[in-house]
Design a protein around this motif. Sequence first.
Motif, PDB file in Angstrom:
ATOM      1  N   PHE A  71       0.840  -1.205   0.000  1.00 55.66           N
ATOM      2  CA  PHE A  71       0.000   0.000   0.000  1.00 55.66           C
ATOM      3  C   PHE A  71       0.876   1.257   0.000  1.00 55.66           C
ATOM      4  O   PHE A  71       0.635   2.204  -0.770  1.00 55.66           O
ATOM      5  CB  PHE A  71      -0.911  -0.011   1.232  1.00 55.66           C
ATOM      6  CG  PHE A  71      -1.874   1.135   1.278  1.00 55.66           C
ATOM      7  CD1 PHE A  71      -3.154   1.020   0.767  1.00 55.66           C
ATOM      8  CD2 PHE A  71      -1.502   2.362   1.847  1.00 55.66           C
ATOM      9  CE1 PHE A  71      -4.053   2.090   0.805  1.00 55.66           C
ATOM     10  CE2 PHE A  71      -2.372   3.428   1.892  1.00 55.66           C
ATOM     11  CZ  PHE A  71      -3.651   3.282   1.366  1.00 55.66           C
ATOM     12  N   ALA A  72       1.904   1.279   0.864  1.00 58.08           N
ATOM     13  CA  ALA A  72       2.793   2.444   0.949  1.00 58.08           C
ATOM     14  C   ALA A  72       3.544   2.643  -0.367  1.00 58.08           C
ATOM     15  O   ALA A  72       3.698   3.774  -0.847  1.00 58.08           O
ATOM     16  CB  ALA A  72       3.779   2.260   2.105  1.00 58.08           C
ATOM     17  N   LEU A 125      -5.567  11.240   1.200  1.00 58.33           N
ATOM     18  CA  LEU A 125      -6.265   9.979   0.971  1.00 58.33           C
ATOM     19  C   LEU A 125      -5.390   8.791   1.344  1.00 58.33           C
ATOM     20  O   LEU A 125      -5.870   7.807   1.925  1.00 58.33           O
ATOM     21  CB  LEU A 125      -6.681   9.880  -0.497  1.00 58.33           C
ATOM     22  CG  LEU A 125      -7.780  10.870  -0.965  1.00 58.33           C
ATOM     23  CD1 LEU A 125      -7.993  10.747  -2.465  1.00 58.33           C
ATOM     24  CD2 LEU A 125      -9.078  10.614  -0.205  1.00 58.33           C
ATOM     25  N   ALA A 126      -4.088   8.879   1.017  1.00 58.59           N
ATOM     26  CA  ALA A 126      -3.178   7.781   1.333  1.00 58.59           C
ATOM     27  C   ALA A 126      -3.002   7.624   2.838  1.00 58.59           C
ATOM     28  O   ALA A 126      -2.951   6.498   3.361  1.00 58.59           O
ATOM     29  CB  ALA A 126      -1.823   8.019   0.661  1.00 58.59           C
ATOM     30  N   SER A 127      -2.939   8.751   3.569  1.00 61.55           N
ATOM     31  CA  SER A 127      -2.748   8.694   5.027  1.00 61.55           C
ATOM     32  C   SER A 127      -3.959   8.071   5.711  1.00 61.55           C
ATOM     33  O   SER A 127      -3.817   7.154   6.547  1.00 61.55           O
ATOM     34  CB  SER A 127      -2.509  10.111   5.560  1.00 61.55           C
ATOM     35  OG  SER A 127      -1.340  10.669   4.990  1.00 61.55           O
ATOM     36  N   PHE A 128      -5.147   8.571   5.367  1.00 65.68           N
ATOM     37  CA  PHE A 128      -6.351   7.977   5.967  1.00 65.68           C
ATOM     38  C   PHE A 128      -6.597   6.575   5.421  1.00 65.68           C
ATOM     39  O   PHE A 128      -7.139   5.709   6.117  1.00 65.68           O
ATOM     40  CB  PHE A 128      -7.565   8.870   5.713  1.00 65.68           C
ATOM     41  CG  PHE A 128      -7.633  10.048   6.638  1.00 65.68           C
ATOM     42  CD1 PHE A 128      -8.086   9.888   7.949  1.00 65.68           C
ATOM     43  CD2 PHE A 128      -7.232  11.299   6.224  1.00 65.68           C
ATOM     44  CE1 PHE A 128      -8.143  10.966   8.818  1.00 65.68           C
ATOM     45  CE2 PHE A 128      -7.276  12.384   7.091  1.00 65.68           C
ATOM     46  CZ  PHE A 128      -7.739  12.218   8.392  1.00 65.68           C
ATOM     47  N   LEU A 170       1.644   2.666  14.204  1.00 71.77           N
ATOM     48  CA  LEU A 170       2.954   3.042  13.686  1.00 71.77           C
ATOM     49  C   LEU A 170       2.979   3.107  12.156  1.00 71.77           C
ATOM     50  O   LEU A 170       3.655   3.964  11.573  1.00 71.77           O
ATOM     51  CB  LEU A 170       4.028   2.079  14.186  1.00 71.77           C
ATOM     52  CG  LEU A 170       4.213   2.079  15.714  1.00 71.77           C
ATOM     53  CD1 LEU A 170       5.293   1.098  16.121  1.00 71.77           C
ATOM     54  CD2 LEU A 170       4.562   3.480  16.208  1.00 71.77           C
ATOM     55  N   CYS A 171       2.266   2.228  11.494  1.00 70.65           N
ATOM     56  CA  CYS A 171       2.200   2.279  10.028  1.00 70.65           C
ATOM     57  C   CYS A 171       1.477   3.546   9.572  1.00 70.65           C
ATOM     58  O   CYS A 171       1.867   4.177   8.585  1.00 70.65           O
ATOM     59  CB  CYS A 171       1.496   1.048   9.474  1.00 70.65           C
ATOM     60  SG  CYS A 171       2.517  -0.444   9.537  1.00 70.65           S
ATOM     61  N   MET A 175       3.243   6.448   7.538  1.00 64.81           N
ATOM     62  CA  MET A 175       2.689   6.867   6.248  1.00 64.81           C
ATOM     63  C   MET A 175       2.522   8.376   6.204  1.00 64.81           C
ATOM     64  O   MET A 175       2.906   9.047   5.229  1.00 64.81           O
ATOM     65  CB  MET A 175       1.335   6.181   6.024  1.00 64.81           C
ATOM     66  CG  MET A 175       0.724   6.436   4.653  1.00 64.81           C
ATOM     67  SD  MET A 175       1.316   5.320   3.356  1.00 64.81           S
ATOM     68  CE  MET A 175       2.647   6.250   2.640  1.00 64.81           C
ATOM     69  N   MET A 176       1.960   8.944   7.260  1.00 62.09           N
ATOM     70  CA  MET A 176       1.716  10.395   7.311  1.00 62.09           C
ATOM     71  C   MET A 176       3.011  11.203   7.323  1.00 62.09           C
ATOM     72  O   MET A 176       3.084  12.290   6.748  1.00 62.09           O
ATOM     73  CB  MET A 176       0.894  10.749   8.559  1.00 62.09           C
ATOM     74  CG  MET A 176      -0.535  10.265   8.516  1.00 62.09           C
ATOM     75  SD  MET A 176      -1.445  10.725  10.021  1.00 62.09           S
ATOM     76  CE  MET A 176      -3.104  10.185   9.607  1.00 62.09           C
TER      77      MET A 176
END
Length: 594
Positions: free
Chosen positions: A193-194, A285-288, A310-311, A315-316
């Motif tokens: 996903f990241a 959008l990626a963070s949430f 932590l993920c 990501m944020m």
Amino acid sequence: MTAGNKNKTSGQPDLLTTRRSALKIMGSLIGLVKPLLHIMLLAILLGTVGYLCAIFLTILAGQTLLKGTSFNFSSGIGGSVLSGLTAENIFILMAVLAVCRGVLHYAEQYCNHFIAFKLLAIIRHKVFAALRKLCPAKLEGRDKGNLISIITTDIELLEVFYAHTISPIAIAVLTSLTMVIFMGSYQWKTGIFAFCAYVIVGAVIPLWNGRRGSSSGMEFRSKFGELNSFVLDSLRGLDETIQYGQGEKREKQMEEKSLELAEMQKKLSRMEGGQRSVTNLTILLASFGMLFFTLYLYGKQEIGFDGVILCTIAMMGSFGPVVALSSLSNNLNQTLASGERVLSLLEEVPLVQEISEEEGDFQTSDRENALAAAGRNDFSGAEASHVSFSYEDESILNDYSIKIMPGKIVGIHGVSGSGKSTLLKLLMRFWDVDSGKILVNGKDVRNIPTSRLRDTESYVTQETHLFHDSIAENIAVAKQGASREEIMEAAKKASVHDFIMSLPNGYDTEVGELGDTLSGGEKQRIGIARAFLHDAPFILMDEPTSNLDSLNEGIILKSLKEEADQKTVVLVSHRKSTMNVADVVYKMENGRVS
């Protein structure tokens, strides 16, 4: 326009179009980094470690909060590493990371800017070397404002590429891969996903923005160069503009060009704003998305609660490098357009290739060696043998032949545009003939080392260019290391010494930009003084007395006559009075001689 002022060919690169892709431009520009590659690698290492320090500050904060809970930390790299550390140790580690982040960021920026400014100097050197090789055939009649724009603003814009593009790309890739591994250690699906989020922000969006704005960036740089040309032209023609009341017209034209450039700048700014909005929305959008995705995995017991927190924090907090990469596309269009213009100039092939001493078919005789040792050059005559030459489709010389005997003053008389000036430029090998041969000392000029040919010939052009320097230095360009006595002697032969001595600072008087403080006749006499100072055995003079009155013309022609026993002079003029000093006169008409 006379034949002598036209371009031989229109094969100049089109500054309004991009001839290669963005990746090819970047590849060519990166190729110039080779001498400084070790510093570039150091900058990438420092930048990557610096970003990781910043990212793991927030991750450590999250780990510290979780440490007081009942959750274990065995589900990922971070939990395993920190499970044995106390909260006090974690705080110390965070402080160390904060200091390292500042130091490493400064060191990375220092390395990048050192590379950038070092490379800009190297590129300027390469550009000036390229211009010297292209001159005069491919630069005569060229848009000087655009050339100035390439040498100044276009090269300066490359600083953005070298200081803020190459390293950020590598740093973004390395940092993102590290974070993918970190998040993937909790659950491989979070790593995937990241990875997708980083690719969208750091690659997809910049490529989309770059593709839609590449033509606009090139057009903006070209229009900027055109505005430079217009301003330069207006400044040079300021007297005529005032005299004929064209000020309002020129002002209106300048305003129109400025407004056109401003509109293009607004268009680029709108693209930049759109790209920034899309990037911020994608990051949000990626963070949430990571939060909801890890909660989903937590519900399926595929990841621990510490992995969820932590993920999400990772990501944020880890978009910094790819955001910097994404922001590059805002200015990258103009930077790549500038790179294209600089590379096009560097890759342009000269119409006339210079011949080195090693390449030339030139065997020096004992007599020539003896003359060279005595500070003199030998000259046994010149010849144009069945020469044909044209500017593009316009034929100038057609099966033209002439012999120039040594120790003579040869006059070539004819109307403007008959090919007189062109003949002199072919003798100087500013251009090569289409067919036939130009011979100097019995050798084809295409086989004579360029430096030797320049030592053999002096050339006085119709318009004398003066540098913004003293009169002495302007004359001295003809001979490196010339003494003041030599300069004064040359000026006396050119009948300009008395005038110079009447000036407040004599030979140290500044002539102003383009010699604007001197009259046309005074500039012309300085040009003739250069020819005398150069002391070549073969002197080519193109309308040398066109700006002189009859008195000064007579004085200079008398000096030429006195020098003729040691020099060979080709005197080109449409004035019949100038021809009186010649030993033999050829009349030139439509590329033919009689």
